[in-house]
Structure formats: C-alpha cells, structure tokens
Design an enzyme around this catalytic site. Structure first.
Site, PDB file in Angstrom:
ATOM      1  N   ARG A   1    -107.533 -32.770  71.985  1.00  0.00           N
ATOM      2  CA  ARG A   1    -106.133 -32.946  72.379  1.00  0.00           C
ATOM      3  C   ARG A   1    -105.327 -31.673  72.112  1.00  0.00           C
ATOM      4  O   ARG A   1    -104.379 -31.379  72.830  1.00  0.00           O
ATOM      5  CB  ARG A   1    -105.499 -34.152  71.675  1.00  0.00           C
ATOM      6  CG  ARG A   1    -104.130 -34.521  72.230  1.00  0.00           C
ATOM      7  CD  ARG A   1    -103.639 -35.862  71.750  1.00  0.00           C
ATOM      8  NE  ARG A   1    -104.236 -36.972  72.430  1.00  0.00           N
ATOM      9  CZ  ARG A   1    -103.701 -37.597  73.490  1.00  0.00           C
ATOM     10  NH1 ARG A   1    -102.572 -37.159  74.009  1.00  0.00           N
ATOM     11  NH2 ARG A   1    -104.308 -38.619  74.032  1.00  0.00           N
TER      12      ARG A   1
ATOM     13  N   GLU B   1     -95.684 -41.092  70.108  1.00  0.00           N
ATOM     14  CA  GLU B   1     -95.945 -39.724  69.666  1.00  0.00           C
ATOM     15  C   GLU B   1     -95.036 -38.649  70.264  1.00  0.00           C
ATOM     16  O   GLU B   1     -94.680 -37.695  69.569  1.00  0.00           O
ATOM     17  CB  GLU B   1     -97.407 -39.371  69.964  1.00  0.00           C
ATOM     18  CG  GLU B   1     -98.381 -40.153  69.115  1.00  0.00           C
ATOM     19  CD  GLU B   1     -99.817 -39.975  69.598  1.00  0.00           C
ATOM     20  OE1 GLU B   1    -100.574 -39.275  68.901  1.00  0.00           O
ATOM     21  OE2 GLU B   1    -100.166 -40.529  70.650  1.00  0.00           O
TER      22      GLU B   1
END
Length: 751
Positions: A304, A706
């Site tokens: 990520r 997030e």
C-alpha cells in the site's frame, strides 16, 4: 440516524471483553516476555514460578499440540520463542494462575539465561546486512532515467517518519472457554475473527469448525488488533484446551506497549525532477520499512505504500522501491492508513524541499501537478472520478487560501519571537484490500415473527460506527423503525471466512452483502403482500412500516406482513454474499486496477510557534472532503475529526523511542504523549464536496476510516514553514515527528 449505541457507550453499559461475566473456575494468564532484544536461550528455570501459590501451569513452546506458528501472511513468527529471541517482550512462556496477581508474581520468578547477540534496530543497517522480511518490490512508470535529462531542476533528499503507538483504550485481551466435543469458544478483542480462528486451529491442531470466535465490540483498534490480537487469543485458547478450564488474558498497558508492534517507521531517499513551469517530470525513491522481527502484515503494508507514493499527483515517470527490513523490534503492524501515510510523507517532503530550493510556495508545485480525469496511476489504474482539483478550488473559495497566506506573512513580519506556518495537504486514498481475494463479505439476516430483525455480518464494531451504519441500511431497506434492528456480535459460526474489518472497507463490503440478503427478503415479502391484496408484486412498496399498493396505504402493517409470511412458510432468513467488482492486480507486472474507487480531499493547516520555547499549537484545520453521498454525516464527521487529530499526533508529538539495546523508552502514558483536548485546533471546519459517490461505495457513501488521517501530515509542513520563517539559514531535514524538542533545535540551527 443517530448512533443507537451512543447512550450505552457514554453511560458505560456497552459490553467489552473485560465486561463479560467470568465463569466459576476461570483462570488468568500473564505472558512472560524476553528481557533481551536478541540472543540465544541457553536455559530457563520455571521451578520457582511453579512453586508460587495459585499457579496451575506454565506453558512454553513444548506444550503446543499443533504448529508453533502464528504468521498471518508468512510463517516466520512463533507463538512462543524456542531457541532464540528476536525482540524485547517476545513471548517465551504463559503463566496461568488463580488470579492475575498470582500469575504476574510467578512470572517475575522465571529465570531465563540468554546469550546476548547484537540487536539491529536501524532498517538501513538491516538492509545492508541482507536482513529482509520479503523480497523488495518496485513500481515503475515511464522512463525515469531518460526523464532526468528533460528536467530543469533536480532535487535530492532524505525523509524519515517514526512509529506510532495505537494506544487503543482497551488493551489486547481474550477469554477462552472449553466447549462440547473438544471445541473452544474464544471471546477475542480482534479485528480479524477468522484469522484468530485459523491460527488457533493450526496451533491447537483442531479443525476450524471446532474453534468459535465471538466479538461484541472493541474499545478501539486502529489496525493494532487486525493481526496482533491473535497471539493473546491463541494463548488463552491453548491454556483453556489443555487445562479444560476457562482462561482469560488481558494485557496491562505496559505489557501491551512493550510487546506489540506499532506503525512502521520508514526511512527514504528521494529524487524529484521538475520543469520550469513546476511540473514534476520524474520522481524516484528508495524506502526502508522497519518491519520488526517478523513479517506480520509488513508485506501488505509495503504494497500500500507503493500504491500511494505519488499521493494526489500525476507524475509521468516514477520508480519507487521499498525494502521490508527485519530488525530486533516487536513486529510492526497495521495502523490507520496502512503504509499510505509513510509514502505520502515522502512525496510531500520532496515537494517541500524543491519549493524551498526554488524559493516558491509548495502549493505552487502541488497545484501544478494535481491528478486529472483519465490520468494513469503508476500501478496502471486509470484515474476516474477525480475530485482533487474540485476539492482545492472549493477550499480556496470557502476559506480564501491567498488571504490566509497574506495574513501569516504580515504576522511573521511584525512578530519577533512568534511565527505562524501554513501548509496545503491534498489526499488521494484508494479503497479496497490490495489483496484482491480479501474483497468479499457475507451477511445473515433473520426476520422474526414479531417483525424484529437480526443481522450478522463479518464487520467488527470498534468505535467507528459500522454497527450504526448497518442498522441504518437495514432500517431503510425494510422501511422500519431502526429500533427493530439488532446487529449481532461478530461470530465465526454465523458468518464464516470473513476478511478483517480494515482497509476502510467494513461498511462497503458488509453493507453491500446486507443489501443483497435484504433485497431477497423484500421481494419475498412483496410476493406475500401481492397475494394478500390480489395484485402484482410490482405494485407493492414497503414504506414506514406500512404496505403500499400503487402508492396508496393499505391496512397491512409490517408486523402483519411478516407474521403472514411466517404462517405461509415463506423463508424469513437469507444470506447475502458480496464481492467488489472490477478490481484485480498482477503482482508479476505490478500493474492492475486494485481499487474500487479513490477518496479525495484537501486541507489547509496553520500553526502558531513560540520561538523561545519551541512549543506550538495548531490554529486552524480547514478541509474540503469527498464523502461521496454520506448517509450518516454525524458518524462521518467523527471519523474525519478523529483521523485528522491522530494524523497530527503522528506528525508532531507522538514519538516512539528505543535505546540501543532495544528497550522501549516510551512504554507508558507518562513517557508517550498523544493529542488531548489542549492539542485540538482552535478552529476546525470542514465542507463536504458536492459530488455523486461511486457505485461500489455503500449507498454511494465513500469510506471514511483512513483517508482523513493523511490531512494530519500537513501539520508537519506547517511547522516546517514556521521554522524557516524564523531561521532562514536552516537547511531543512525531514524527520518526523516534529516534537517541541526538535523544533527548538531547528529554530537555532545555523548549519
């Protein structure tokens, strides 16, 4: 809809792991961790500990009936150390006694002999010595080598960002009970019930159907209970199975901080090339991820990071490499943002350094390089629904960025020992698990005879409001009072093979599964209503607990309809299975379409700096955020505000420190500082971008967990700019967090 659990939370009636009434004969476990960061175990004497009153048994690796392996992605982590220890606090034994006090007293009597080896704490040194957790990975686009030749400016530098302690209110814990036929029930404070089930089955040498994991809710998690709740749960299950007694383990705050991993620290070298009109033509970076002593989730977090190294910018030529380095620290793990914040910090540092050397505002470079529709991400996905430019223009219109800059410049001109700083922080965050196979969920829906509704999914409530959102979806779907809806505990026997509640995807995945199951039930109920009224089911609509025929209310209520369906033997239970469409990723090519959609937003952060003391406060946080079509603005606002403050904490005051021997120095709330009410911005305002949300988002309401965290990165660069205003001779480094101590040193650094 308001959060139905708000009152029970605020009055203390919500049940967490520690609130479960303990059964008679329950035993308590305390983990004995390694006192050394690295060394060979040459001997261990348990005799004095076993002689402690109240102690029933002490478990080590030799007591494991199955495999001594708790690695979630890679099998490189043991439940109990065997011959060697790799970090301070690594579990070596579990003391089980009549009380936690007795177990803790006995643990202090364990005598372990360790032949010390030199610990490695620096990821760059680990890479130099070849200590990698997994092979390194590189994302490329265009031709970076050739692109440097076409750049008018090429700037190089280094950026470092530190760890972050999760500091969830509820520490890691589990309560395991022996059940019929050799089964075990585990109450676990985990984001990943199926992971706990799978690892427990492997360690205990049982099939997964003999392990039941139940989660009511968590007292916070932030990623820290996605993988690292597992070892506590498995230890309690092991002891419960071998002793045939209930066993409870709840880590003390100090043990939790010392034994568990944090957000990954990263160290990076970067190079950025720009044209005269400040377009970024090339960007390269080599990043060193400090993974700790075992892989844990580092491989996925590294991935990520790679996906987010260009943030909200289009850069035609890129080459970014990440090395996942094995060090002698607790295995670092998931944390809100899951590697993306570290990647974004590096590109923002590169832009800030370029802006400083070119003597222009960083936002000049930022604005010149925002993503546009149909631009290509470096991982091959075409950018669609790009809202970053609109977020910025709305932010400028709402809050007048130029006016803020001018006021700050005027303030700095007239003040002697105070300075203000300003930064712009754009965000582009992809939504989906980057491991494609994890993007699925199931929902089990029961309609009871009295019209009440029970819903089970794989979503874990941890304070983010997913239960409220699921209840709201169900109430809207059936058009009933939300009070009729009960969201059950997350349980592996009701909903199996779940993905963890993580990646900001809990509502999307489980909510869409709920819609699939619920719509099947609605169609059945419409069939029943059509039969009762002698009409086509297509004429039927459920509205506010009434049955409407062609828009006209009838005398059939919700309760009457459900009761009639039951009497007609119509199935009132349904399963829904949802998989995220379109997404895929080819790791052999490092190209694909890994994300269902992206969340965009832009923030302005201003700070006020006391240049005598090095202290500061956040003055303003001004945001335009892409919520999509938010169907619960109250919950989404809470996530936005909490995420921003957690991001500010990571970038400013939250500093995790270890000494050269690998001993954690910030292992209590007296040595580790998180933002409190006094750290909150004086002004915190946000605007929702007016836009249409994407189809994969639940009811077109974009994920919220997030993305807001990344706005907090702007606090670092606002402080950076304030320091430069006071000390123009400072040659900026990029070393986060920017604590008051670091600020003070940089204010008077004349190098």
């Amino acid at each position: 809809m308001n959060n139905p659990e708000a009152i029970s939370h605020s009055t203390g009636r919500s049940q967490y792991l520690d609130d479960i009434p303990v059964l008679k004969n329950t035993l308590y476990g305390v983990i004995f961790g390694s006192p050394s960061a690295h060394g060979k175990i040459t001997g261990i004497d348990l005799s004095a500990a076993l002689a402690t009153p109240g102690v029933h048994r002490i478990f080590t690796h030799s007591d494991i009936p199955g495999k001594n392996d708790i690695g979630g992605i890679i099998s490189d982590e043991t439940l109990f150390a065997v011959d060697e220890v790799h970090y301070r606090g690594q579990p070596v034994a579990l003391v089980v006694a009549d009380s936690e006090h007795a177990a803790r007293k006995a643990a202090r009597q364990i005598d372990i002999k360790i032949s010390e080896l030199e610990p490695i704490l620096d990821p760059r040194l680990a890479k130099e010595k070849g200590h990698l957790l997994i092979p390194s990975r590189t994302f490329r686009m265009g031709d970076v080598t050739a692109a440097w030749q076409g750049c008018d400016y090429v700037i190089e530098g280094r950026a470092d960002c530190g760890a972050q302690e999760h500091l969830y209110l509820e520490t890691q814990g589990a309560y395991s009970l022996p059940a019929d036929n050799g089964s075990i029930k585990i109450h676990s404070s985990t984001q990943g019930p199926t992971l706990v089930q799978r690892i427990a089955a492997k360690v205990l040498s049982l099939p997964m159907n003999r392990i039941e994991v139940d989660v009511a809710r968590l007292g916070g998690a932030f990623g820290g209970k996605e993988d690292q709740a597992t070892f506590v749960a498995v230890m309690s299950a092991l002891a419960a199975m071998l002793l045939q007694r209930p066993v409870k383990i709840t880590l003390s705050r100090g043990d939790d901080m010392r034994m568990t991993g944090k957000r990954h620290p990263y160290s990076a070298d970067f190079r950025i090339g720009l044209t005269k009109d400040y377009r970024i033509q090339a960007f390269s970076s080599v990043m060193y991820q400090n993974g700790g002593a075992a892989a844990d989730l580092s491989p996925a977090i590294m991935e990520r990071t790679l996906f987010h190294t260009t943030n909200a910018y289009f850069i035609p030529n890129t080459e970014v490499t990440v090395h996942s380095c094995r060090t002698n620290l607790p295995p670092n793990t998931a944390f809100r943002g899951f590697g993306a914040p570290q990647g974004m910090f590096v590109i923002e540092a590169a832009i800030a350094k370029a802006a400083g050397e070119l003597k222009i505002p960083a936002r000049t470079i930022q604005q010149a390089n925002f993503l546009k529709e149909n631009d290509m991400f470096q991982y091959g996905q075409v950018a669609l629904g790009v809202n970053i430019g609109k977020c910025f223009s709305d932010l400028d219109r709402e809050f007048r960025i130029g006016k803020i800059e001018k006021e700050i410049a005027e303030f700095n001109e007239r003040e002697t020992f105070f300075r203000k700083g300003f930064s712009l922080m754009p965000v582009c965050f992809g939504i989906s698990f980057t491991n494609t196979s994890m993007n699925h969920a199931r929902a089990l829906v029961h309609l009871y005879q009295d019209g009440s509704i029970g819903i089970s999914t794989g979503a874990v409530e941890m304070g983010q409001g997913v239960n409220a959102k699921l209840a709201q979806v169900a109430a809207g779907l059936f058009s009933v009072d939300p009070a009729r809806v009960k969201i059950e505990t997350t349980n592996t026997t009701r909903v199996a093979n779940t993905s963890p509640t993580a990646a900001s995807s809990g509502a999307d995945l489980n909510g869409n599964a709920l819609l699939i199951a619920g719509n099947k039930l609605v169609e059945r109920l419409k069939d029943v209503a059509g039969q009762m009224l002698g009409c086509n089911p297509g004429e039927i609509k459920l509205h506010e607990e009434k049955v409407l025929r062609s828009g006209t209310p009838t005398d059939i209520t919700w309760e009457k309809l459900v009761r009639e369906a039951f009497l007609r033997r119509v199935p009132l239970t349904e399963n829904g299975h949802y998989t995220t469409p379109v997404i895929y990723f080819d790791k052999s090519k490092e190209k694909g379409h890994p994300f269902a959609y992206h969340v965009y937003g832009t923030a302005v952060i201003t700070v006020l700096l006391d240049c005598l003391r090095g202290t500061y406060k956040i003055e303003k946080v001004l945001i335009v955020h892409d919520f999509g079509n938010s169907f619960n603005p109250a919950i989404d606002r809470g996530q936005l505000e909490g995420g921003v403050m957690q991001g500010i904490g990571w970038m400013t005051m939250e500093e995790v420190l270890f000494n050269s021997e690998g001993r954690m120095l910030t292992d209590s709330l007296s040595t580790y500082k998180v933002p409190d009410i006094y750290s909150a911005p004086e002004i915190f305002e946000y605007r929702a971008l007016e836009t249409e949300g994407p189809e994969p988002a639940l009811l077109k309401s974009k994920a919220i967990g997030e993305p807001p965290f990344m706005y907090g990165i702007g606090a670092y660069f606002a402080l950076h700019n304030a320091i430069r205003s006071f000390n123009p001779s400072w040659k900026p480094d990029f070393d986060a967090p920017m604590t008051p101590e670091k600020v003070l040193m940089r204010l008077y650094d004349k190098k």
